[in-house]
Design an enzyme around this catalytic site. Structure first.
Site, PDB file in Angstrom:
ATOM      1  N   SER A  64       0.733  -1.253   0.026  1.00 18.24           N
ATOM      2  CA  SER A  64       0.138   0.004  -0.003  1.00 18.24           C
ATOM      3  C   SER A  64       0.876   1.155  -0.165  1.00 18.24           C
ATOM      4  O   SER A  64       1.712   1.412  -0.831  1.00 18.24           O
ATOM      5  CB  SER A  64      -0.787  -0.030   1.118  1.00 18.24           C
ATOM      6  OG  SER A  64      -1.895   0.946   1.145  1.00 18.24           O
ATOM      7  N   GLU A 370     -12.596   5.960   6.749  1.00 20.28           N
ATOM      8  CA  GLU A 370     -11.619   6.465   7.709  1.00 20.28           C
ATOM      9  C   GLU A 370     -11.301   7.629   7.278  1.00 20.28           C
ATOM     10  O   GLU A 370     -11.171   7.942   5.806  1.00 20.28           O
ATOM     11  CB  GLU A 370     -10.508   5.313   7.587  1.00 20.28           C
ATOM     12  CG  GLU A 370     -10.517   4.035   8.043  1.00 20.28           C
ATOM     13  CD  GLU A 370      -9.366   3.316   8.290  1.00 20.28           C
ATOM     14  OE1 GLU A 370      -9.163   2.783   9.393  1.00 20.28           O
ATOM     15  OE2 GLU A 370      -8.474   2.951   7.437  1.00 20.28           O
ATOM     16  N   ALA A 371     -10.686   8.404   8.202  1.00 24.13           N
ATOM     17  CA  ALA A 371     -10.265   9.912   7.892  1.00 24.13           C
ATOM     18  C   ALA A 371      -9.289   9.849   6.677  1.00 24.13           C
ATOM     19  O   ALA A 371      -9.137  10.868   5.788  1.00 24.13           O
ATOM     20  CB  ALA A 371      -9.737  10.580   9.103  1.00 24.13           C
ATOM     21  N   ASN A 372      -8.437   8.837   6.533  1.00 21.96           N
ATOM     22  CA  ASN A 372      -7.395   8.838   5.595  1.00 21.96           C
ATOM     23  C   ASN A 372      -7.850   8.773   4.274  1.00 21.96           C
ATOM     24  O   ASN A 372      -7.102   8.444   3.413  1.00 21.96           O
ATOM     25  CB  ASN A 372      -6.248   7.937   6.050  1.00 21.96           C
ATOM     26  CG  ASN A 372      -6.689   6.424   6.185  1.00 21.96           C
ATOM     27  OD1 ASN A 372      -7.716   5.814   5.617  1.00 21.96           O
ATOM     28  ND2 ASN A 372      -6.434   5.604   7.052  1.00 21.96           N
ATOM     29  N   ARG A 497      -3.202   5.445  20.785  1.00 22.43           N
ATOM     30  CA  ARG A 497      -3.360   3.917  20.734  1.00 22.43           C
ATOM     31  C   ARG A 497      -2.208   3.232  20.156  1.00 22.43           C
ATOM     32  O   ARG A 497      -1.669   4.075  19.322  1.00 22.43           O
ATOM     33  CB  ARG A 497      -4.645   3.598  19.922  1.00 22.43           C
ATOM     34  CG  ARG A 497      -4.621   4.494  18.475  1.00 22.43           C
ATOM     35  CD  ARG A 497      -5.690   3.776  17.543  1.00 22.43           C
ATOM     36  NE  ARG A 497      -5.563   2.742  16.710  1.00 22.43           N
ATOM     37  CZ  ARG A 497      -4.809   2.712  15.935  1.00 22.43           C
ATOM     38  NH1 ARG A 497      -4.373   3.508  15.375  1.00 22.43           N
ATOM     39  NH2 ARG A 497      -4.645   1.419  15.156  1.00 22.43           N
ATOM     40  N   THR A 501       0.040  -1.160  12.405  1.00 26.13           N
ATOM     41  CA  THR A 501       0.924  -1.410  11.267  1.00 26.13           C
ATOM     42  C   THR A 501       2.433  -0.895  11.553  1.00 26.13           C
ATOM     43  O   THR A 501       3.408  -1.236  10.731  1.00 26.13           O
ATOM     44  CB  THR A 501       0.346  -0.725  10.115  1.00 26.13           C
ATOM     45  OG1 THR A 501       0.243   0.697  10.363  1.00 26.13           O
ATOM     46  CG2 THR A 501      -0.962  -1.221   9.517  1.00 26.13           C
TER      47      THR A 501
HETATM   48  C1  LIG Z   1      -4.519   6.572  11.781  1.00 24.64           C
HETATM   49  C2  LIG Z   1      -4.398   5.776  10.522  1.00 24.64           C
HETATM   50  O1  LIG Z   1      -4.529   6.432   9.479  1.00 24.64           O
HETATM   51  N1  LIG Z   1      -4.304   4.448  10.817  1.00 24.64           N
HETATM   52  C3  LIG Z   1      -4.227   3.486   9.569  1.00 24.64           C
HETATM   53  C4  LIG Z   1      -3.081   2.572   9.695  1.00 24.64           C
HETATM   54  O2  LIG Z   1      -3.394   1.720  11.010  1.00 24.64           O
HETATM   55  P1  LIG Z   1      -2.639   1.825  12.463  1.00 24.64           P
HETATM   56  O3  LIG Z   1      -3.078   0.650  13.164  1.00 24.64           O
HETATM   57  O4  LIG Z   1      -2.908   3.080  13.018  1.00 24.64           O
HETATM   58  O5  LIG Z   1      -1.023   1.764  11.964  1.00 24.64           O
HETATM   59  O6  LIG Z   1      -3.142   1.655   8.557  1.00 24.64           O
HETATM   60  C5  LIG Z   1      -4.084   0.906   8.390  1.00 24.64           C
HETATM   61  C6  LIG Z   1      -4.000  -0.151   7.418  1.00 24.64           C
HETATM   62  O7  LIG Z   1      -3.874   0.482   6.310  1.00 24.64           O
HETATM   63  C7  LIG Z   1      -5.641   2.005   8.327  1.00 24.64           C
HETATM   64  O8  LIG Z   1      -6.598   1.050   8.224  1.00 24.64           O
HETATM   65  C8  LIG Z   1      -5.476   2.777   9.511  1.00 24.64           C
HETATM   66  O9  LIG Z   1      -6.601   3.770   9.187  1.00 24.64           O
HETATM   67 MG   LIG Z   2      -3.789   1.044   0.496  1.00 25.71          MG
END
Ligand SMILES: CC(=O)N[C@H]1[C@@H](OP(=O)(O)O)O[C@H](CO)[C@@H](O)[C@@H]1O
Ligand SMILES: [Mg+2]
Length: 543
Positions: A64, A370-372, A497, A501
């Site tokens: 990704s 998701e906000a992203n 939190r 990943t």
């Molecule tokens: C704050 C943030 O954007 N976290 C991302 C990121 O997860 P984390 O658990 O925060 O590392 O990667 C994920 C997989 O792509 C996505 O689902 C998630 O929204």
């Molecule tokens: Mg992706």
């Protein structure tokens, strides 16, 4: 099971000593050169999952938005959804097994999941444009073959395309034709039908600049372009001809740095968007006349889509329930707007697409983002049947037209997973239908200033959270410290939190001004550092 074949191939895909990996939020992800054995073993596992579900299973090789040197793999379940949690555990177990135990772990999975070994297996494989992806997908194929599974290698595809293909395969083409061309045909037909009237009304051409993160999105958009109306003129940047994948560009970069990606030229008020490296996320943005950058993230995309759907539902006059699902990272203004102005129920789940997807399935129409910028819309079977029936049979012209538009949305949106191409087409359709400029869209509500930070700690698992990750229950005293800090600022909110990943603790803060959001995020980071075993440099205000 052909023990000889498994052993012979296993030796060719040896596990580096001491390497432990976890099937995380988005499958396995790490440096590409550590992943060969994982790929082989995920090929094996996909065969077992396929036998157990008597369905085609997908294997996607991608990391990704991670750097180009990384890679990763995830399995796709029969209806195009993420792998079931119990199989995530099997995946972790198998990936970490020592060479001599691989066979025993496979046997144990077969036993626990009642896998019928006589059953045929079919695996479909896809990969992103990373230099390492081709060889790694070959290792997946080795795994599939070792266990006697059949496979079809779709080669270079976006992650959401592979999800779509899996779903098509397992629904006998009901969801669409199981080819990449079928994907283009289905989406473009829905887009053309949805926008036909507006475009043929002499609407001038609508230019959109797209930063493709130097990834697969560029390739696939080029293939798709000639299926789309000429009026939608797409200008691709970071199309992979030069530049490194995701380097200073792409949706993740734009969202987290809140600035323009490298490699795109923008004039004031031009509508732009960014995909991520495997094209399952999208964010929009523009620069205003004063040169200020404006981000339009997943929350605003969800708001645009859900208000459009709500209007159509009102016109159709059916009692179908719409709900929006977000995570704790959703901007407070978006939640407030959705609940108080739009009167739409909003739910918050833990981070990670599977949680949002699952919750969204509870509604007739569930919008999740998701906000992203990862998100989609789910229509329940009942809602879909009702809408398709009304689109065909409703006598009232206005109602029928609204139902037909909803039907086109059903076909345009990739219901299996968030999809940058499909989301982009839906957003573009809504903007042209509503006659909205990017500024008007942005102006629906004003984001609260916010800041996201990362803190390094010795063991991020010392942090435990509750209430959809909005409150910390461990370590003792951390939540109280956060509460005290939040009280110092107006319109403020903060939570922490452990990332699923990356080896970090994530800190999020919102407040009435950017300065205050930055201060609050830094102070909360310091509390994490002090109470949760911070390592390295102490967090300090750097903005
Ligand atoms: C704050 C943030 O954007 N976290 C991302 C990121 O997860 P984390 O658990 O925060 O590392 O990667 C994920 C997989 O792509 C996505 O689902 C998630 O929204
Ligand atoms: Mg992706």
């Amino acid at each position: 099971m052909d023990l000889n074949a498994i052993t012979k191939f296993s030796a060719l895909h040896a596990k580096p000593d001491g390497l432990i990996l976890q099937y995380g939020t988005a499958g396995f992800r790490t440096k590409a050169n550590c992943l060969d054995h994982v790929m082989y073993r995920m090929g094996l596992l996909a065969v077992l999952r396929s036998k157990q579900t008597k369905s085609t299973i997908g294997v996607m090789v991608t990391a990704s938005h991670n750097p180009e040197e990384d890679n990763g793999v995830k399995l796709i379940d029969p209806l195009g959804e993420m792998l079931a949690p119990s199989w995530e555990e099997h995946a972790t177990c198998l990936a970490n097994a020592e060479e001599q135990n691989v066979h025993a772990v496979l046997a144990e999975i077969c036993h626990r999941e009642a896998v019928n070994q006589q059953q045929k297996a079919m695996i479909i494989i896809g990969r992103d444009t990373r230099p390492s992806s081709e060889k790694l997908s070959q290792s997946v194929i080795d795994g599939v073959t070792a266990l006697g599974g059949q496979y079809h290698d779709y080669g270079l595809v976006t992650t959401p395309q592979l999800h779509y293909l899996v779903c098509c395969q397992n629904t006998n083409g009901q969801y669409g034709k199981a080819t990449v061309e079928g994907y283009y045909q289905k989406l473009s037909k829905a887009f053309v039908d949805l926008t036909k009237q507006t475009f043929s009304n002499g609407n001038e051409s609508r230019a959109l600049k797209i930063d493709c993160a130097s990834g697969i999105g560029a390739l696939k958009l080029k293939e798709m372009e000639h299926y789309l109306p000429r009026e939608l003129s797409l200008h691709l940047f970071n199309d992979g001809s030069k530049g490194k994948l995701n380097h200073l560009c792409g949706a993740d970069f734009v969202k987290s740095h809140q600035k323009l990606p490298l490699g795109i030229e923008v004039k004031p008020n031009e509508r732009c968007c960014s995909f991520d490296g495997d094209a399952d996320r999208i964010v929009y943005y523009y620069n205003d006349a004063a040169g200020h950058f404006h981000l339009i993230d997943g929350d605003k995309i969800a708001t645009l889509i859900s208000s459009f759907l709500k209007e159509l539902l009102l016109e159709v006059g059916e009692n179908l329930k719409i709900g929006v699902v977000q995570t704790a990272y959703a901007n407070g203004s978006s939640t407030q707007y959705l609940e108080e102005i739009m009167k739409v129920p909003v739910h918050c789940t833990k981070t990670g697409v599977k949680h949002l997807h699952h919750k969204a399935q509870e509604f007739d129409i569930g919008v999740y983002f998701e906000a992203n910028g990862h998100g989609t819309v789910l229509f329940s079977k009942t809602a879909e049947t009702k809408i398709r029936q009304l689109a065909k049979e409703e006598m009232d012209e206005k109602k029928r037209k609204a139902a037909m538009m909803l039907e086109n949305v059903i076909d345009l949106i990739n219901q299996t997973v968030g999809d940058a191409i499909s989301d982009m087409l839906l957003v573009e359709a809504i903007l042209v239908l509503k006659g909205l400029s990017v500024q008007q869209w942005d102006g629906i509500y004003t984001d609260l200033p916010n800041r996201q930070l990362k803190v390094m700690v010795a063991d991020r698992q010392v942090i435990d959270t509750t209430d959809a990750e909005r409150r910390a229950v461990r370590p003792v005293g951390l939540q109280e410290a956060i509460d005290d800090l939040v009280k110092k600022y107006r319109s403020s909110r903060a939570f922490v939190r452990p990332s699923g990943t990356e080896d970090v603790v994530r800190v999020y803060a919102e407040a009435d001004s950017q300065e205050n959001a930055d201060k609050l995020a830094t102070e909360v980071s310091l509390a994490v550092f002090q109470l949760a075993g911070g390592v390295g440099e102490r967090p300090k205000l750097v903005f």
